[in-house]
Enzyme design. Sequence first.
Site, PDB file in Angstrom:
ATOM      1  CB  ILE A 264      -0.969   0.020   1.203  1.00  7.44           C
ATOM      2  CG1 ILE A 264      -0.203  -0.055   2.524  1.00  7.44           C
ATOM      3  CG2 ILE A 264      -1.964  -1.114   1.090  1.00  7.44           C
ATOM      4  CD1 ILE A 264      -1.090   0.190   3.731  1.00  7.44           C
ATOM      5  N   GLY A 265       2.130   1.093   0.118  1.00  3.58           N
ATOM      6  CA  GLY A 265       3.024   2.244   0.047  1.00  3.58           C
ATOM      7  C   GLY A 265       4.442   1.746   0.071  1.00  3.58           C
ATOM      8  CB  SER A 266       7.120   1.284  -1.537  1.00  5.26           C
ATOM      9  OG  SER A 266       6.968   2.001  -2.732  1.00  5.26           O
ATOM     10  CB  SER A 269      14.750   2.326   3.729  1.00  2.00           C
ATOM     11  OG  SER A 269      13.952   3.156   4.543  1.00  2.00           O
ATOM     12  CD  GLU A 271       8.286  -4.545   0.034  1.00  2.00           C
ATOM     13  OE1 GLU A 271       8.969  -4.111  -0.905  1.00  2.00           O
ATOM     14  OE2 GLU A 271       7.816  -5.679   0.068  1.00  2.00           O
ATOM     15  CB  VAL A 272       3.564   0.354   3.932  1.00  2.00           C
ATOM     16  CG1 VAL A 272       2.506   0.334   5.021  1.00  2.00           C
ATOM     17  CG2 VAL A 272       4.713   1.273   4.328  1.00  2.00           C
ATOM     18  CE  LYS A 288       8.994   2.983   7.276  1.00  2.00           C
ATOM     19  NZ  LYS A 288       9.130   4.406   7.651  1.00  2.00           N
ATOM     20  CG  ASP A 391      11.894  13.276   4.808  1.00  2.00           C
ATOM     21  OD1 ASP A 391      11.928  14.166   3.926  1.00  2.00           O
ATOM     22  OD2 ASP A 391      11.890  12.062   4.536  1.00  2.00           O
TER      23      ASP A 391
HETATM   24  N1  LIG Z   1       0.979   3.475   8.597  1.00  2.00           N
HETATM   25  C1  LIG Z   1       0.752   3.592   7.285  1.00  2.00           C
HETATM   26  N2  LIG Z   1      -0.476   3.412   6.782  1.00  2.00           N
HETATM   27  C2  LIG Z   1      -0.701   3.527   5.449  1.00  2.00           C
HETATM   28  N3  LIG Z   1       0.239   3.859   4.559  1.00  2.00           N
HETATM   29  C3  LIG Z   1       1.480   4.058   5.012  1.00  2.00           C
HETATM   30  C4  LIG Z   1       1.804   3.939   6.382  1.00  2.00           C
HETATM   31  N4  LIG Z   1       3.112   4.217   6.539  1.00  2.00           N
HETATM   32  C5  LIG Z   1       3.567   4.494   5.322  1.00  2.00           C
HETATM   33  N5  LIG Z   1       2.607   4.402   4.400  1.00  2.00           N
HETATM   34  C6  LIG Z   1       2.735   4.645   2.966  1.00  2.00           C
HETATM   35  O1  LIG Z   1       3.999   4.191   2.558  1.00  2.00           O
HETATM   36  C7  LIG Z   1       4.774   5.276   2.106  1.00  2.00           C
HETATM   37  C8  LIG Z   1       6.200   5.065   2.542  1.00  2.00           C
HETATM   38  O2  LIG Z   1       6.260   5.096   3.948  1.00  2.00           O
HETATM   39  P1  LIG Z   1       7.449   5.825   4.690  1.00  2.00           P
HETATM   40  O3  LIG Z   1       7.548   7.228   4.218  1.00  2.00           O
HETATM   41  O4  LIG Z   1       7.269   5.639   6.159  1.00  2.00           O
HETATM   42  O5  LIG Z   1       8.660   4.941   4.145  1.00  2.00           O
HETATM   43  P2  LIG Z   1      10.202   5.258   4.138  1.00  2.00           P
HETATM   44  O6  LIG Z   1      10.887   4.092   3.537  1.00  2.00           O
HETATM   45  O7  LIG Z   1      10.623   5.658   5.498  1.00  2.00           O
HETATM   46  O8  LIG Z   1      10.250   6.495   3.169  1.00  2.00           O
HETATM   47  P3  LIG Z   1      11.468   7.448   2.906  1.00  2.00           P
HETATM   48  O9  LIG Z   1      11.996   7.009   1.593  1.00  2.00           O
HETATM   49  O10 LIG Z   1      10.846   8.818   2.881  1.00  2.00           O
HETATM   50  O11 LIG Z   1      12.432   7.296   4.004  1.00  2.00           O
HETATM   51  C9  LIG Z   1       4.122   6.528   2.677  1.00  2.00           C
HETATM   52  O12 LIG Z   1       4.331   7.668   1.884  1.00  2.00           O
HETATM   53  C10 LIG Z   1       2.668   6.126   2.684  1.00  2.00           C
HETATM   54  O13 LIG Z   1       2.100   6.320   1.411  1.00  2.00           O
END
Ligand SMILES: Nc1ncnc2c1ncn2[C@@H]1O[C@H](COP(=O)(O)OP(=O)(O)OP(=O)(O)O)[C@@H](O)[C@H]1O
Length: 824
Positions: A264-266, A269, A271-272, A288, A391
């Site tokens: 549902i998101g990534s 580093s 994927e969610v 996550k 961020d």
């Molecule tokens: N708790 C959550 N519920 C639903 N979607 C989420 C959740 N956490 C993250 N996402 C989705 O996943 C995406 C990536 O999450 P996140 O920004 O935490 O990842 P990251 O790997 O830390 O990103 P970055 O590259 O900015 O460090 C978010 O932009 C969002 O769309």
Amino acid sequence: MVSEATNSKPKDGTPQRSPSVNALKLLGKKILHASSHVENVPSGVIENSRLHSGNSISPLRHRKTSPSQGTVPSSLAVNRNRSPSLTHSKNNTLSNGGSTSHPLHAIKSNSSIANLLAHANNPFVAESSQKQRGGIAVAPTSKLNKDKNSERKIKTHHMEPHRSKSFVNNKILNTEDFRKNDERSHLVYNPYGINNSRPGTAFAEENRNDGDNDLSFYLHDGNVKIRMLPLPIQNPNDFLPERMTQFSIHLTDNFVFDSNNKTIGSGGSSEVRIVRSAYRQNRVYALKKLNMIYDETPDKFYKRCSKEFIIAKHLSHNVHIISTYLLVKIATTTYTTRGWGFIMELGHKDLFQLIERSGWRQVPLSEKYCIFKQIAQGVKYCHDNGIAHRDLKPENVLITKDGICKLTDFGISDWYHVEPDNFESPVKTCQGMIGSPPFTPPEVMYFDAKNHYDEKLQKPYNPLAMDYYALGILLFTLINNIIPFIESCNHDPRFRDFEAAYEKFVKYSSKNFRVKNSYKPGPGSEYSLSKNFKSDLNATRVAWRLADPNPETRYTIEELFNDPWFQKIETCVDPDDESCIMPPPDVRKASVLNSSNGEIEYKMNDANTYNMDNESETNSDVLSNHLSIGSDNAQYTKPRSMVEIAEAPLKLPEQLQSKRENKASFTLNEDTSKHTLDSLSVHDDYSDASESSGGSKRQSLASSSSSSNGKNQEESVDAILEHSTPPTADQSRNETGLPEPYAVQPHLPTALLNSKKSASNNVTERMTDLSLAAKKTSGSSMITTGGHTPRSSPLRKRTVVHHHLEVPSSVVHMPSSQPFIVSR
Ligand SMILES: Nc1ncnc2c1ncn2[C@@H]1O[C@H](COP(=O)(O)OP(=O)(O)OP(=O)(O)O)[C@@H](O)[C@H]1O
């Protein structure tokens, strides 16, 4: 002085470039050759009194932000972080225009990645990764320094120079730490978030000759390797302070994957995915899954991830922060690969996904201000609790099904006091490039190695001022429907214009504009960034004061909260309403390995009493929730980054679209022979069974706000800024309470209208199904943040007036969607 110094240098020879990269290159050619006038700035710490009075780093008041041209000394390469906004289309695959046969995948926030490495210092973990129990959320400076020093001693074979063929526009990064050790410690950096493998997974070059014995590289899909943690996977409790020690550390003890198995998101580093409580299938959470990045060592991975978790959990008691509950070990399954992950509150969408919708333009200003205020409240909570987010951007603002905005992603957040647990101690300044360039202030952008700024411009900066600036850019983005600049530095012509306009406004129109507590009206509609504020000069004051290029005079969070306009913003959430904070999931059992017979046994959690009678749920509950999640998933598409939209707002390269539809699915086969199970680790036989990465067909880049053949496909950013936004909520609502464009679309084809209506109805139905669902009410029942409403029980229905999720998306690929986009 306590600072973080990281460096990087660009390197030529990039094999492939995305459209955004090419556009950025063009922009880079238009660098302004301005002379610089920079005063010396003492580095070090910022006294608390000064911090809270709005002053940050001392003598920058009159400096110009236009630097002289110069080269970056080799000693000052910067450890870059790139924005998801800038770099990627989350969950999308890009075609690279034909120079390679690899499908390319754009991942999020690669700006953050290199910086993540630099922040892999968990003060709760001793050098040997043995558990250090401190009982406090933050560690004293001495410990932080100790950890940093210890990291410097770590063998850096993972940091040996190499370039990955997988990455587009590779850059080499040096960290100052390694430079000091006279090591060439280059990291491959993928600033534009494109690689040719699966989402959110870190990759390394195929031919590594650095003596690395890490067997965690797996060949798949030709020449792409996926990085996995070596066995045994470490126990999360070994990295957490005692007060955060967890009864269960295994995902599958208490959770099951959602059978939809969709990402549902990534991010750069992670994927969610969705997981469910093993006991109540209608309790859904986000998992996550954390991935190793580039050449990160397992040790650094554990420290980085545990630090993010500790910060996220530390902040998980606020309406405007996504709750993070557990740090768990994950076994390899058909759903994911082994590693660590966070169990978190599930967000419905992120703000990026709303802003990119064509209907966002019609969202009334009052609703956008409500979102802005909610975000600011989340930021204030972070700051009040000793954390700088660093961020902030739309991708990191999640919106719940109730329309509540919550901050997430503390991957590069940090404790900002010199002594983290002593809030009286000064602010710890930072050095190095971090954050996401559209939202990163100019004083930080000076550390961006690719811009070759003069070393003299690189001053220690206040991390809190990063958040203030990002709030200002967020407000501009919310109102103008697009990011104002791609990078907040004078290499970006739009930023140069903004900076020049700022100076002009202050010099000729409002001399006291930057004076504390003056609350002078902001720039009017003669300034392009102010146009869509509809002559609300109090709102433009706030946006411009927050986005002040000069950190000395920039609004602080305290000044923002004292601003009379800000105080009057009506929100639909009471920040003290704890009913909007998701309760933690049931954690009832913990698996343990019986050392005598080698079998897995389960311990029950006495503290977690429950009544099975209350646990029953009907099949229809499960089913409806399941369907709801499934249908939502379909909307978790991140077709274009905001930067891409800024570059080509309504243009969709057709060839990209067709190529993207032909992306290959990848299959990951682990080499089971490489691993032996560690007897100490219960679930570390995290099955080395083969797995499929499961239909990683890439999602379309086609943006909902794009039309490949629409009339206005060449519409410029300036033209977008010219479009009006409906002036008030009242004017744009019809008798149903819905904003006008949602209800009447006479110029749209019937099919389009019907699809929009049903989409809108679905959202409404889903929302009213929930116990905390919003009820449509008149505007008079808004909750203002100034007042206090009684604490509510989790089951009380909350009154909400803004339906932040009801932002229609234009129908992709339909030329007729164009008139829908243009405001009337
Ligand atoms: N708790 C959550 N519920 C639903 N979607 C989420 C959740 N956490 C993250 N996402 C989705 O996943 C995406 C990536 O999450 P996140 O920004 O935490 O990842 P990251 O790997 O830390 O990103 P970055 O590259 O900015 O460090 C978010 O932009 C969002 O769309």
